[in-house]
Design an enzyme around this catalytic site. Structure first.
Site, mmCIF file in Angstrom:
data_model
loop_
_atom_site.group_PDB
_atom_site.id
_atom_site.type_symbol
_atom_site.label_atom_id
_atom_site.label_comp_id
_atom_site.label_asym_id
_atom_site.label_seq_id
_atom_site.Cartn_x
_atom_site.Cartn_y
_atom_site.Cartn_z
ATOM 1 N N ILE A 90 14.771 92.366 -125.619
ATOM 2 C CA ILE A 90 15.933 93.284 -125.638
ATOM 3 C C ILE A 90 15.517 94.737 -125.752
ATOM 4 O O ILE A 90 16.331 95.633 -125.633
ATOM 5 C CB ILE A 90 16.925 92.940 -126.786
ATOM 6 C CG1 ILE A 90 16.223 92.949 -128.137
ATOM 7 C CG2 ILE A 90 17.607 91.629 -126.524
ATOM 8 C CD1 ILE A 90 17.162 92.720 -129.313
ATOM 9 N N GLY A 91 14.233 94.953 -126.006
ATOM 10 C CA GLY A 91 13.797 96.359 -126.122
ATOM 11 C C GLY A 91 12.278 96.431 -126.086
ATOM 12 O O GLY A 91 11.596 95.497 -126.513
ATOM 13 N N GLY B 270 9.000 99.089 -126.966
ATOM 14 C CA GLY B 270 8.534 100.364 -127.521
ATOM 15 C C GLY B 270 7.094 100.607 -127.099
ATOM 16 O O GLY B 270 6.550 99.861 -126.275
ATOM 17 N N GLU B 271 6.494 101.638 -127.693
ATOM 18 C CA GLU B 271 5.120 102.003 -127.339
ATOM 19 C C GLU B 271 4.139 100.917 -127.783
ATOM 20 O O GLU B 271 3.200 100.572 -127.084
ATOM 21 C CB GLU B 271 4.767 103.333 -128.038
ATOM 22 C CG GLU B 271 3.899 104.253 -127.198
ATOM 23 C CD GLU B 271 3.791 105.638 -127.837
ATOM 24 O OE1 GLU B 271 4.755 106.075 -128.499
ATOM 25 O OE2 GLU B 271 2.711 106.231 -127.708
ATOM 26 N N PHE B 272 4.386 100.344 -128.975
ATOM 27 C CA PHE B 272 3.395 99.402 -129.516
ATOM 28 C C PHE B 272 4.012 98.048 -129.841
ATOM 29 O O PHE B 272 3.330 97.158 -130.328
ATOM 30 C CB PHE B 272 2.771 99.966 -130.812
ATOM 31 C CG PHE B 272 2.317 101.388 -130.672
ATOM 32 C CD1 PHE B 272 2.955 102.412 -131.347
ATOM 33 C CD2 PHE B 272 1.279 101.705 -129.803
ATOM 34 C CE1 PHE B 272 2.555 103.728 -131.196
ATOM 35 C CE2 PHE B 272 0.867 103.026 -129.645
ATOM 36 C CZ PHE B 272 1.504 104.043 -130.346
ATOM 37 N N VAL C 42 10.878 94.173 -128.745
ATOM 38 C CA VAL C 42 11.949 93.625 -129.587
ATOM 39 C C VAL C 42 12.651 92.510 -128.828
ATOM 40 O O VAL C 42 13.020 92.674 -127.662
ATOM 41 C CB VAL C 42 12.970 94.711 -129.996
ATOM 42 C CG1 VAL C 42 14.049 94.111 -130.901
ATOM 43 C CG2 VAL C 42 12.271 95.863 -130.724
ATOM 44 N N LYS D 186 10.866 92.170 -133.971
ATOM 45 C CA LYS D 186 9.978 93.196 -133.406
ATOM 46 C C LYS D 186 8.561 92.635 -133.475
ATOM 47 O O LYS D 186 8.099 92.274 -134.563
ATOM 48 C CB LYS D 186 10.095 94.485 -134.216
ATOM 49 C CG LYS D 186 9.518 95.719 -133.538
ATOM 50 C CD LYS D 186 9.873 96.968 -134.340
ATOM 51 C CE LYS D 186 9.824 98.233 -133.531
ATOM 52 N NZ LYS D 186 10.274 99.424 -134.302
ATOM 53 N N ASP E 145 13.539 111.306 -137.368
ATOM 54 C CA ASP E 145 13.762 110.998 -135.943
ATOM 55 C C ASP E 145 15.187 110.507 -135.724
ATOM 56 O O ASP E 145 15.436 109.539 -135.018
ATOM 57 C CB ASP E 145 12.741 109.934 -135.473
ATOM 58 C CG ASP E 145 12.665 109.854 -133.954
ATOM 59 O OD1 ASP E 145 11.994 108.920 -133.444
ATOM 60 O OD2 ASP E 145 13.320 110.692 -133.283
ATOM 61 N N ARG F 78 19.468 107.261 -130.072
ATOM 62 C CA ARG F 78 18.591 106.136 -129.663
ATOM 63 C C ARG F 78 18.120 105.322 -130.859
ATOM 64 O O ARG F 78 17.693 104.167 -130.691
ATOM 65 C CB ARG F 78 17.389 106.667 -128.867
ATOM 66 C CG ARG F 78 16.492 107.580 -129.670
ATOM 67 C CD ARG F 78 15.295 108.123 -128.917
ATOM 68 N NE ARG F 78 14.592 109.108 -129.737
ATOM 69 C CZ ARG F 78 14.945 110.395 -129.805
ATOM 70 N NH1 ARG F 78 15.963 110.838 -129.058
ATOM 71 N NH2 ARG F 78 14.316 111.253 -130.604
ATOM 72 N N ASN F 79 18.143 105.919 -132.044
ATOM 73 C CA ASN F 79 17.649 105.239 -133.250
ATOM 74 C C ASN F 79 18.768 104.775 -134.160
ATOM 75 O O ASN F 79 18.568 104.528 -135.353
ATOM 76 C CB ASN F 79 16.685 106.162 -134.010
ATOM 77 C CG ASN F 79 15.415 106.369 -133.230
ATOM 78 O OD1 ASN F 79 14.985 105.492 -132.476
ATOM 79 N ND2 ASN F 79 14.818 107.547 -133.361
ATOM 80 N N ASP G 59 15.083 102.126 -136.891
ATOM 81 C CA ASP G 59 13.841 102.700 -136.382
ATOM 82 C C ASP G 59 13.232 103.731 -137.320
ATOM 83 O O ASP G 59 13.441 104.934 -137.183
ATOM 84 C CB ASP G 59 14.052 103.326 -135.002
ATOM 85 C CG ASP G 59 12.817 103.031 -134.154
ATOM 86 O OD1 ASP G 59 12.928 102.892 -132.938
ATOM 87 O OD2 ASP G 59 11.746 102.902 -134.770
HETATM 88 N N1 LIG Z 1 22.110 93.630 -127.068
HETATM 89 C C1 LIG Z 1 21.142 94.409 -126.662
HETATM 90 O O1 LIG Z 1 20.911 94.690 -125.484
HETATM 91 C C2 LIG Z 1 20.300 95.029 -127.724
HETATM 92 C C3 LIG Z 1 19.430 95.983 -127.307
HETATM 93 C C4 LIG Z 1 18.644 96.584 -128.272
HETATM 94 C C5 LIG Z 1 18.731 96.215 -129.629
HETATM 95 C C6 LIG Z 1 19.626 95.245 -129.981
HETATM 96 N N2 LIG Z 1 19.783 94.854 -131.313
HETATM 97 C C7 LIG Z 1 18.934 95.053 -132.362
HETATM 98 N N3 LIG Z 1 19.370 94.580 -133.523
HETATM 99 C C8 LIG Z 1 18.594 94.763 -134.608
HETATM 100 C C9 LIG Z 1 17.372 95.398 -134.540
HETATM 101 C C10 LIG Z 1 16.966 95.883 -133.306
HETATM 102 N N4 LIG Z 1 15.771 96.578 -133.140
HETATM 103 C C11 LIG Z 1 14.859 96.822 -134.176
HETATM 104 C C12 LIG Z 1 14.602 98.112 -134.669
HETATM 105 CL CL1 LIG Z 1 15.472 99.441 -133.940
HETATM 106 C C13 LIG Z 1 13.671 98.315 -135.676
HETATM 107 C C14 LIG Z 1 13.010 97.244 -136.276
HETATM 108 C C15 LIG Z 1 13.298 95.977 -135.806
HETATM 109 C C16 LIG Z 1 14.208 95.767 -134.787
HETATM 110 O O2 LIG Z 1 14.356 94.452 -134.468
HETATM 111 C C17 LIG Z 1 13.492 93.795 -135.418
HETATM 112 O O3 LIG Z 1 12.790 94.773 -136.179
HETATM 113 N N5 LIG Z 1 17.755 95.702 -132.194
HETATM 114 C C18 LIG Z 1 20.416 94.655 -129.036
#
Ligand SMILES: NC(=O)c1cccc(Nc2nccc(Nc3c(Cl)ccc4c3OCO4)n2)c1
Length: 294
Positions: free
Chosen positions: A24-25, A27-29, A32, A49, A142, A146-147, A160
């Site tokens: 779903i996401g 990042g640089e390193f 997610v 993550k 930050d 976006r965060n 984030d």
């Molecule tokens: N539905 C979608 O398309 C969608 C896209 C992006 C994020 C999420 N949802 C989403 N929900 C919770 C956390 C995160 N990202 C994130 C962060 Cl920002 C920091 C630390 C961490 C994370 O996940 C596990 O550990 N994301 C949902």
């Protein structure tokens, strides 16, 4: 040290209890994923993550630092940590899953479709999360759309914490974090933090003002396509972003206060929440909007 902090605050989970569903996401390193965690009560949808295999020592340290920071928080407007997998590789951070993703994408996908009251409700939620974080002596460094993540009923949660730092106790009076190096998100960062690398809750308030501008403009890019050097020069000479189309004057005034050159004159996050509460109680003031002169 970091591992000690982690073991104090976080729950080490069994990798075998986790199942990654879909990316779903990125990042640089780390990447997610949406995932499922098997718990005693049953199954829980989570966000996972995953630190990229082969990451450097520093990236591993930053990854663990984010987990140890998030693990200390407990507030409805701050992302909630569920646990970590650190005893085997790849390392993973598991948090609650927020279905609507990041606020910048959420707004872009709903351009012009949300009311000012809905937009202000989201801005207020972020400010509530920042009251809690600043009371915990954390500076985010930050803060940007976006965060911020969006959950059910447009509940916004500060997320984030890759760049966030805890103010050491002895910094209480100056309440500044002096960074040595590292990248700075120029268009969201206060002038004193750019020039002297002195970050503070007051510099987070400046970033928050830019975030409110992003919300009211449905995720327009701050300073548009200007390059970073122009942004720095123009802001230094007093230029400030204009009110987004349809933005109530009272909200634009609040943004301008967040962008005071003198950081001591910027409102606190508590004052910002109070101002939003007043507006929500008397929504008629939101009808006063500066018409775009064509
Ligand atoms: N539905 C979608 O398309 C969608 C896209 C992006 C994020 C999420 N949802 C989403 N929900 C919770 C956390 C995160 N990202 C994130 C962060 Cl920002 C920091 C630390 C961490 C994370 O996940 C596990 O550990 N994301 C949902």
């Amino acid at each position: 040290d970091l591992m000690e902090l982690l073991s104090t605050f976080t729950m080490e989970l069994n990798r075998s209890d986790t199942k990654l569903e879909g990316l779903i996401g990125q990042g640089e390193f780390a990447d997610v994923y949406k995932g499922i965690l098997k718990t005693r009560e049953g199954k829980q949808i989570v966000a996972v993550k995953v630190l990229r295999p082969g990451s450097s020592e520093k990236n591993q340290k930053d990854f663990l630092s984010e987990a140890s920071i998030v693990s200390q928080f407990n507030h409805p407007n701050v992302i909630r940590l569920i646990g970590v997998v650190t005893q085997s590789r790849p390392m993973m951070i598991l948090t609650e899953y927020l279905e609507s993703g990041s606020l910048d994408h959420f707004l872009k996908a709903r351009d012009g479709q949300l009311t000012n009251l809905q937009l202000i409700g989201m801005a207020r939620g972020v400010a509530c999360g920042m009251v809690y974080l600043s009371d915990m002596n954390f500076i985010h460094r930050d803060l940007a759309a976006r965060n911020v993540l969006v959950g059910e009923n447009m509940l916004c949660k500060v997320s984030d914490f890759g760049l966030s730092r805890e103010l050491a106790d002895d910094d209480q009076d100056t309440a500044e974090y002096h960074t040595q190096g590292g990248k700075i998100p120029i268009r969201w960062t206060a002038p004193e933090a750019i020039q002297h690398r002195t970050f503070s809750t007051a510099s987070d308030v400046w970033s928050y003002g830019i975030l409110v501008w992003e919300i009211m403009s449905f995720s327009e890019r701050p300073y548009w396509d200007w390059d970073n050097l122009d942004v720095i020069k123009r802001v230094e000479t007093g230029y400030r972003l204009p009110p987004p189309q349809g933005c109530p004057n009272v909200i634009f005034c609040l943004m301008m206060e967040c962008w005071d050159k003198d950081k001591s004159k910027r409102p606190t996050f508590s004052e910002i929440v109070s101002r939003f509460d007043e507006l929500i109680r008397s929504p008629e003031v939101l009808e006063v909007i500066q018409r775009k002169v064509v």
